[in-house]
Design an enzyme around this catalytic site. Structure first.
Site, mmCIF file in Angstrom:
data_model
loop_
_atom_site.group_PDB
_atom_site.id
_atom_site.type_symbol
_atom_site.label_atom_id
_atom_site.label_comp_id
_atom_site.label_asym_id
_atom_site.label_seq_id
_atom_site.Cartn_x
_atom_site.Cartn_y
_atom_site.Cartn_z
ATOM 1 N N SER A 246 0.888 -0.968 0.036
ATOM 2 C CA SER A 246 0.336 -0.259 -0.067
ATOM 3 C C SER A 246 0.660 0.689 0.265
ATOM 4 O O SER A 246 1.846 1.100 -0.016
ATOM 5 C CB SER A 246 -0.870 0.188 1.263
ATOM 6 O OG SER A 246 -0.081 0.692 2.175
ATOM 7 N N LYS A 247 0.379 2.705 0.196
ATOM 8 C CA LYS A 247 0.877 3.992 0.047
ATOM 9 C C LYS A 247 2.257 3.334 1.884
ATOM 10 O O LYS A 247 3.364 4.109 1.093
ATOM 11 C CB LYS A 247 0.398 4.750 0.191
ATOM 12 C CG LYS A 247 -0.043 5.033 -1.358
ATOM 13 C CD LYS A 247 -0.843 6.424 -1.610
ATOM 14 C CE LYS A 247 -0.964 6.879 -2.675
ATOM 15 N NZ LYS A 247 -1.834 7.763 -3.393
ATOM 16 N N ARG A 248 1.639 3.198 2.356
ATOM 17 C CA ARG A 248 2.479 3.152 3.376
ATOM 18 C C ARG A 248 3.078 2.478 3.449
ATOM 19 O O ARG A 248 4.801 2.602 4.109
ATOM 20 C CB ARG A 248 1.414 2.498 4.793
ATOM 21 C CG ARG A 248 2.297 2.511 6.350
ATOM 22 C CD ARG A 248 1.054 2.466 6.383
ATOM 23 N NE ARG A 248 -0.141 0.844 6.692
ATOM 24 C CZ ARG A 248 0.777 -0.041 7.420
ATOM 25 N NH1 ARG A 248 1.836 -0.041 8.017
ATOM 26 N NH2 ARG A 248 -0.049 -1.104 6.700
ATOM 27 N N GLY A 250 5.210 1.558 0.591
ATOM 28 C CA GLY A 250 5.986 2.809 -0.404
ATOM 29 C C GLY A 250 5.730 2.136 -1.981
ATOM 30 O O GLY A 250 6.389 2.252 -2.434
#
Ligand code: GLU
Length: 472
Positions: A246-248, A250
Site C-alpha cells: 500500500s502507500k504506507r 512504499g
C-alpha cells in the site's frame, strides 16, 4: 549462458496512474535482460482503455523511465497501443475467417441468466459456448455481436515459465473469451498478443498477476500460428509486514522516491535485488547488473519492500558519488526548496563539505538538510540547541576565540584545531568547551560535521562574520 541473438523485451504500462515502484522493477528486469543479450527493449503504452488512460499518466511514466535511466530502444519511439486498434480488430476478423473465432449474439440479459443459472447450481462461471457452432444467420437481423475465440474444448495448455516452472491447465477450464466487443473494439487480451507479435517481442517478463492471462494468450498465439514467447512472471512486491503493498509500504510513484532523495542508481540496485539475486551481493552496479542478469535467479517468493535496505543502498551510492556532482545535486535541491540557487562559490563550498556530510546521510534529502547551513545567508537562524549553548559565558569564550582565529594565518582544519587546543590549555579549559559555541555560531545548530573542518571550509571571513553575528 549462450547469447540469444535477438532478445526483444517490452514494458507495457497502462497509463492509468504513475509509474509505481512495482512497474519500475518490471521495466528494469526487461531492460536488463535485453541489455544482457544485446537485444532490444521496447516501451508500449497500453492506452486502449480510453476512459482510464490519461495524458499526465503517460508523461509521468515517460519521466519516471527517463529518471531511472531505463532507456528504451527504437530511437526513443513509444508504441501507443491505441494507434493499433484497427490491426487488432483485423486479426480478430482473420480468426473469424479461418474458423478460430465466431460471432456470439448473446444479449446482456442472456449472459446474466447464464451466470445466475451457474451460480445457483454451483457450476463454474464461464460462457457456455452456445454460439460456437450456430449459424450467424440464426441471429436476428442487425443484432449486435461480440467475436469470441473458438478455444479448443479438449486437451491442455501448458506454459513454460522461467519462474513458475511448467504449468498446465485443462482446456475445458478455459471458456471462449471475447476478442472483439460489440462496438468492434478489441479486448485487452487480444491487443497484448497482437502487439507483442507485431513488435517481435520474444521474452515477456511481467508481474505474477498476469500469469493466468497467459493461458488464454497462448491460445490466441496458437490459433494464429505465431511464436510463443519465453515467459517469466515475477512475484509481486509486498510490504515489509508481508501484506499487499500500500502507500504506507512504499507503493508510490517513482517521482516520490526522487523527492524523498533517492538516487536512480540506488533505486535500480535496490529493485534488482528485490526479486533477483546474485549470491549474497547487495551492491550491484549497473555494469554488473547487465553482465549478470538472468531469468534463472528471479526469486520465486514475493519480495518484501524494506525502506531500511533502500536507505543503506542509497547511502552507499551517495558516498561513492563524486563530491562536485553531489554538491550540484544538493544545490539544485536547495534551490528547489528555498527558491534561491547557490552560486558557483557556494556550490564549491558545498562540494568541500560533502565528504564530512555524506558519511551520515541516507538520502539526498537528509544530505541537503544537513548541508544547508554552509550556504545559508548571514545571520544564521539558531535552533534551540544552539541557543542553549550560547550562554553569556559561551559568548565570552567565543569572543576570545574570534581574536585567536582572526590572527591565525593557516586556516586549515588541523591548524584551527591545534591552535584552539593550545588556547584552551592555556585557559584551563578543554577543546570541547570552545568547540560547542563555535559549532553553534557556524552551523546554527548543536550538531554539525567536525567543526574545525566546517570553519576551514567556510573560510576565515565567513567564519569570523558568523561569530560576529552571535556576538552582537
Ligand atoms: N498493461 C499491463 C499492466 O500495466 C501489462 C500487460 C503485460 O505485461 O502483458 O499491468
Amino acid at each position: 549462458m549462450p547469447a540469444a541473438p535477438n532478445v526483444v523485451t517490452r514494458f507495457p504500462p497502462s497509463p492509468t496512474g504513475f509509474l509505481h515502484i512495482g512497474g519500475a522493477r518490471t521495466a528494469l528486469f526487461n531492460y536488463l535482460y535485453a541489455r544482457h543479450h544485446g537485444g532490444t527493449f521496447l516501451l508500449r503504452i497500453e492506452d486502449t482503455d480510453r476512459e482510464r488512460s490519461t495524458q499526465p499518466a503517460i508523461e509521468a511514466i515517460i519521466e519516471g523511465m527517463k529518471w531511472l535511466e531505463l532507456n528504451w530502444d527504437n530511437n526513443d519511439k513509444i508504441y501507443l497501443q491505441s494507434e493499433h486498434m484497427p490491426r487488432h480488430a483485423a486479426v480478430a476478423n482473420e480468426m473469424l475467417a479461418n474458423g478460430h473465432a465466431y460471432k456470439c449474439f448473446c444479449t446482456p440479459q442472456e449472459l446474466e441468466e447464464m451466470r445466475n443459472h451457474q451460480k445457483a447450481n454451483g457450476l463454474p462461471m464461464r460462457y457456455d459456448g452456445r454460439w460456437r457452432d450456430k449459424d450467424p444467420k440464426d441471429a436476428p437481423a442487425g443484432a449486435p455481436f461480440v467475436v469470441r475465440l473458438k478455444a479448443p474444448l479438449t486437451g491442455e495448455t501448458t506454459i513454460k515459465d522461467h519462474v513458475r516452472g511448467i504449468v498446465t491447465v485443462q482446456n475445458s477450464q478455459l471458456d471462449d473469451m471475447v476478442l472483439l466487443r460489440s462496438d468492434g473494439t478489441p479486448t485487452y487480451m487480444l491487443s497484448v498478443v497482437v502487439d507483442d507479435n507485431d513488435m517481435g517481442v520474444n521474452t515477456v517478463i511481467r508481474g505474477d498477476d498476469h500469469f493466468t492471462n497467459t493461458f488464454r494468450q497462448v491460445q490466441i498465439l496458437k490459433a494464429m500460428n505465431w511464436n510463443i514467447p519465453e515467459y517469466a512472471h515475477i512475484p509481486l512486491i509486498h510490504g515489509s509486514d508481508g501484506q499487499k503493498m500500500s502507500k504506507r509500504h512504499g507503493a508510490l510513484g517513482v517521482d516520490e522516491y526522487r523527492k524523498m532523495g533517492y538516487l536512480p542508481e540506488a533505486i535500480r540496485n535496490y529493485l534488482l535485488r528485490l526479486g533477483w539475486s546474485h549470491g549474497d551481493d547487495e551492491i550491484i552496479p549497473d555494469a554488473k547488473a547487465v553482465e549478470w542478469f538472468n531469468l534463472e535467479h528471479i526469486v520465486s517468493s514475493p519480495a518484501k519492500f524494506d525502506y531500511m535496505k533502500l536507505d543503506s543502498v542509497n547511502a552507499h551510492y551517495m558516498r561513492e558519488m563524486d563530491d562536485t556532482k553531489l554538491a550540484q545535486t544538493v544545490a539544485a535541491r536547495l534551490s528547489e526548496a528555498t527558491g534561491t540557487a547557490p552560486d558557483v562559490a557556494q556550490t564549491a563550498i558545498l562540494a568541500k563539505g560533502m565528504a564530512g556530510l555524506k558519511q551520515r546521510a541516507k538520502t539526498l534529502k537528509d544530505l541537503t538538510e544537513s548541508a544547508a547551513f554552509y550556504v545559508t545567508p548571514r545571520p544564521l537562524p539558531m535552533n534551540d540547541g544552539a541557543k542553549k549553548i550560547l550562554s553569556a559565558d559561551a559568548k565570552a569564550m567565543l569572543a576570545a576565540l574570534r581574536t585567536l582565529l582572526s590572527d591565525l594565518a593557516d586556516f586549515s582544519a588541523t591548524s584551527i584545531e591545534a591552535s584552539i587546543k593550545d588556547f584552551a590549555g592555556q585557559h584551563g579549559k578543554k577543546l570541547g568547551d570552545y568547540a560547542q559555541p563555535l559549532r553553534a555560531a557556524l552551523s546554527g545548530s548543536n550538531v554539525s560535521p567536525p567543526i574545525f573542518e566546517v570553519a576551514s571550509i567556510l573560510g576565515k571571513p565567513e567564519t569570523l562574520g558568523r561569530m560576529d553575528d552571535v556576538l552582537k
